[in-house]
Design a protein around this motif. Structure first.
Motif, PDB file in Angstrom:
ATOM      1  N   GLU A   1      40.244  35.381  29.926  1.00  0.00           N
ATOM      2  CA  GLU A   1      39.761  36.572  29.231  1.00  0.00           C
ATOM      3  C   GLU A   1      40.781  37.706  29.255  1.00  0.00           C
ATOM      4  N   ASP A   2      41.697  37.708  30.234  1.00  0.00           N
ATOM      5  CA  ASP A   2      42.757  38.714  30.236  1.00  0.00           C
ATOM      6  C   ASP A   2      43.680  38.560  29.031  1.00  0.00           C
ATOM      7  N   PHE A   3      43.883  37.328  28.595  1.00  0.00           N
ATOM      8  CA  PHE A   3      44.739  37.083  27.431  1.00  0.00           C
ATOM      9  C   PHE A   3      43.929  37.013  26.138  1.00  0.00           C
ATOM     10  N   PHE A   4      42.738  36.471  26.200  1.00  0.00           N
ATOM     11  CA  PHE A   4      41.851  36.439  25.035  1.00  0.00           C
ATOM     12  C   PHE A   4      40.912  37.634  25.166  1.00  0.00           C
ATOM     13  N   SER A   5      41.427  38.802  24.808  1.00  0.00           N
ATOM     14  CA  SER A   5      40.794  40.080  25.137  1.00  0.00           C
ATOM     15  C   SER A   5      39.582  40.363  24.262  1.00  0.00           C
ATOM     16  N   GLU A   6      38.874  41.436  24.621  1.00  0.00           N
ATOM     17  CA  GLU A   6      37.716  41.877  23.857  1.00  0.00           C
ATOM     18  C   GLU A   6      38.126  42.325  22.454  1.00  0.00           C
ATOM     19  N   LYS A   7      39.273  42.980  22.357  1.00  0.00           N
ATOM     20  CA  LYS A   7      39.752  43.428  21.046  1.00  0.00           C
ATOM     21  C   LYS A   7      40.041  42.251  20.136  1.00  0.00           C
ATOM     22  N   LEU A   8      40.590  41.189  20.684  1.00  0.00           N
ATOM     23  CA  LEU A   8      40.876  39.996  19.894  1.00  0.00           C
ATOM     24  C   LEU A   8      39.586  39.336  19.424  1.00  0.00           C
ATOM     25  N   MET A   9      38.597  39.277  20.280  1.00  0.00           N
ATOM     26  CA  MET A   9      37.312  38.694  19.870  1.00  0.00           C
ATOM     27  C   MET A   9      36.618  39.544  18.811  1.00  0.00           C
ATOM     28  N   ASP A  10      36.694  40.864  18.949  1.00  0.00           N
ATOM     29  CA  ASP A  10      36.105  41.739  17.932  1.00  0.00           C
ATOM     30  C   ASP A  10      36.765  41.528  16.573  1.00  0.00           C
TER      31      ASP A  10
END
Length: 284
Positions: free
Chosen positions: A105-114
């Motif tokens: 999750e540090d690399f697949f961040s919240e911004k990327l998921m949004d």
């Protein structure tokens, strides 16, 4: 003393003043800088005089030709970590207390998921699927199923939802239904088609690539042994960026240039899209 004398004339005046008997006659000396467009005595020297051997005999400055000798030595690196600790150890300490999902999750961040959710909903609306919505939990489950199917392979995708003990996977059918997975696979999208750049063969993945590179690069380059080499992503469909490499384990697919360290960490990458794209976009 008269104005506008040269350096030689000033020295001559001083010598004459010392030889004179009048000791009470004080002399005021002032050196005024020349104008910007005036060539001074130091500048009024030919460029070839310094390399002329006759100039050295007459008392002028001379230069010698020295041969440059190169020595192999270890480079020095600077880092922002604490004193006495290398950058690699500093990153390892930051990730030491985190589990594997937390590191992911540090690399697949919240911004990327949004961004993925936003672009997927835009793509669904462009295909008249107005009620299509994705939550972050669904997106995480979707990614987990894709990763699981990469190493837990079954003859057919439907078998993951079978109740038979030899093929059914409880982790899959308890997290998402089969129809929902197929719907997400249909509308999952990474860039807006309405702003399509036809000169970029990887436009549909370009936004995702740029955001992912920022996430991989936020730790900095924490290793001194680096390598730039190509890797292949297997693909047998139709795409203008797909290439064929004879004699390789993966002959058909996408070629990606990668900057990696000896410990296997990916610092940067760039997909190969042909010579035209390579000359206009040098991201490595």
């Amino acid at each position: 003393m008269p104005h506008g004398l040269t350096l030689e004339e000033i020295l001559a005046e001083l010598e004459n003043h010392q030889e004179s008997d009048d000791e009470d006659d004080d002399m005021e000396l002032a050196i005024i800088p020349p104008d910007a467009d005036v060539i001074t005595d130091e500048e009024d020297i030919g460029g070839n005089v310094l390399n002329n051997e006759s100039g050295a005999e007459s008392g002028m400055l001379s230069t010698k030709k020295y041969e440059c000798k190169w020595y192999k030595c270890q480079p020095t690196y600077t880092n922002t970590s604490e004193p006495g600790k290398s950058n690699e150890h500093y990153v390892a300490e930051c990730l030491a207390n985190k589990t594997v999902p937390h590191v992911f999750e540090d690399f697949f961040s919240e911004k990327l998921m949004d961004t993925i959710i936003e672009q997927s909903e835009i793509y669904a609306c462009q295909h008249n699927k107005i009620n299509f919505l994705i939550t972050k939990e669904e997106l995480k489950s979707f990614i987990v199923i894709l990763l699981l199917s990469g190493y837990h392979k079954l003859p057919h995708e439907n078998m993951y939802w079978k109740q038979a003990p030899d093929v059914g996977v409880s982790l899959v059918f308890n997290s998402m239904s089969r129809n929902r997975l197929w719907e997400m696979k249909r509308f999952i999208h990474l860039n807006d088609n309405s702003k399509l750049d036809r000169n970029d063969k990887m436009y549909k993945l370009r936004l995702y690539f740029e955001m992912l590179k920022k996430e991989f690069g936020k730790c900095g380059v924490f290793h001194s042994e680096l390598s730039i080499d190509e890797m292949m992503v297997r693909y047998y469909g139709k795409h203008s960026a797909k290439i064929f490499l004879r004699g390789k384990p993966i002959k058909f697919g996408y070629k990606i240039w990668c900057l990696t360290s000896s410990n296997g960490f990916l610092h940067n990458f760039s997909p190969y899209c042909g010579m035209a794209r390579l000359t206009t976009n040098r991201s490595l």
